[in-house]
Design an enzyme around this catalytic site. Structure first.
Site, PDB file in Angstrom:
ATOM      1  N   ALA A  14       0.794  -1.167   0.171  1.00 12.50           N
ATOM      2  CA  ALA A  14      -0.139  -0.099   0.023  1.00 12.50           C
ATOM      3  C   ALA A  14       0.906   1.149   0.225  1.00 12.50           C
ATOM      4  O   ALA A  14       0.356   2.368  -0.344  1.00 12.50           O
ATOM      5  CB  ALA A  14      -1.057  -0.036   1.257  1.00 12.50           C
ATOM      6  N   LYS A  15       2.331   1.137   0.235  1.00 11.30           N
ATOM      7  CA  LYS A  15       3.154   2.010   0.695  1.00 11.30           C
ATOM      8  C   LYS A  15       2.455   3.598   1.077  1.00 11.30           C
ATOM      9  O   LYS A  15       2.600   4.779   0.626  1.00 11.30           O
ATOM     10  CB  LYS A  15       3.744   2.518  -0.912  1.00 11.30           C
ATOM     11  CG  LYS A  15       4.300   1.494  -1.523  1.00 11.30           C
ATOM     12  CD  LYS A  15       4.935   1.880  -2.729  1.00 11.30           C
ATOM     13  CE  LYS A  15       5.933   0.848  -3.349  1.00 11.30           C
ATOM     14  NZ  LYS A  15       5.209  -0.118  -3.894  1.00 11.30           N
ATOM     15  N   ARG A  16       1.680   3.296   2.467  1.00 14.41           N
ATOM     16  CA  ARG A  16       1.031   4.487   2.855  1.00 14.41           C
ATOM     17  C   ARG A  16       2.195   5.405   3.770  1.00 14.41           C
ATOM     18  O   ARG A  16       2.972   4.837   4.313  1.00 14.41           O
ATOM     19  CB  ARG A  16      -0.038   3.942   3.892  1.00 14.41           C
ATOM     20  CG  ARG A  16      -1.131   3.171   3.337  1.00 14.41           C
ATOM     21  CD  ARG A  16      -1.774   4.352   2.223  1.00 14.41           C
ATOM     22  NE  ARG A  16      -3.071   3.639   1.732  1.00 14.41           N
ATOM     23  CZ  ARG A  16      -3.419   3.387   0.590  1.00 14.41           C
ATOM     24  NH1 ARG A  16      -2.366   3.331  -0.356  1.00 14.41           N
ATOM     25  NH2 ARG A  16      -4.675   2.690   0.109  1.00 14.41           N
TER      26      ARG A  16
END
EC number: 4.1.1.23
Length: 275
Positions: free
Chosen positions: A94-96
């Site tokens: 998700a690379k939040r």
């Protein structure tokens, strides 16, 4: 529940050091004769679940689910649950990355008690490593892992990641700060904070003191060679977790062919668990 670092180490020992991507790009759906709809997405994922059920780690790329709105998220939730039910560790790509209460909300979604929460999640530290604290704390409290992007293979990334500050590159600072968290949380075992280090990164940063796993995307069609990964960034034996997506997925949609493609890639990187 056992901490994520220990669970990952056990899974790699039992099932091999490979992370398989579920990347339902519209072009792949069409190549598999599936409609570019939520139903096509669900069918794609069902095939991947069946084919990848015997492997250690599977990484759904969240962006390709988000594209379908709530229906896509419903498929993602079912996919995460199905993979975990057969013993596969799930890494939500998700690379939040955000700050304050917004980061805390992301932490609840991806590392708390949400249906979206998997065994681990990827995160971006480029609003400052300290901004990830809510996510790191939530992951620790729920025995989940976090893979923090340190050095990516895309050419644009190097303008930030290879910039220097206080005598170190920014990517090295990210790794060093992740190492501090691991030493504090699990001084005698594998840490729950990993980093992302692209397989084709030029002059990779040093991960030898990280105390956690290193996810290595970009293997296969993106140019990373399995036989060239050993010791990447000074990695210790068993520390690397190569990730492959399209190189395997293009073998579908037949489940047997897809599983065979995954096994070939596992065979190509299996030496990383013993050297």
């Amino acid at each position: 529940m056992t901490g994520f670092g220990a669970r990952l180490a056990a899974a790699k020992l039992e099932r091999g050091p490979l992370c398989l991507g579920i990347d339902p790009h519209p072009e792949l759906l069409r190549a598999w004769d599936l409609p570019v709809t939520p139903d096509g997405l669900a069918a794609f994922c069902d095939t991947c679940i069946e084919a990848f059920s015997g492997f250690a780690v599977v990484k759904p790329q969240v962006a390709f689910f988000e594209a379908y709105g709530s229906a896509g998220y419903a498929v993602l939730e079912r996919t995460i649950a199905a993979l975990r039910s057969v013993g596969v560790l799930v890494l939500a790509d998700a690379k939040r990355g955000d700050i304050g209460s917004t980061m805390a909300a992301y932490a609840t979604a991806w590392a708390g008690d949400s249906p979206l929460a998997a065994d681990a999640v990827t995160a971006s530290p480029y609003l400052g490593f300290g901004s990830l604290r809510p996510l790191l704390e939530a992951a620790a409290a729920h025995d989940r892992g976090v893979f923090v992007v340190a050095a990516s293979s895309n050419p644009e990334g190097s303008t930030v990641q290879r910039a220097t500050f206080d005598g170190r590159t920014v990517s090295q600072l990210v790794i060093d700060q992740a190492a501090v968290v691991n030493r504090s949380a699990t001084p005698n075992g594998p840490g729950y904070v990993g980093v992302v280090l692209g397989a084709t990164v030029f002059e990779p940063p040093d991960v030898s003191a990280l105390g956690g796993p290193v996810l290595v995307p970009g293997v296969g069609v993106q140019g990373g060679r399995p036989e060239a990964l050993a010791g990447l960034g000074g990695a210790a034996p068993g520390q690397l977790l190569p990730a492959v997506g399209r190189e395997v997925l293009r073998a579908g949609p037949d489940v047997t062919d897809l599983r065979a493609g995954a096994q070939r890639m596992l065979d190509a990187v299996s030496y990383l668990s013993v050297i």
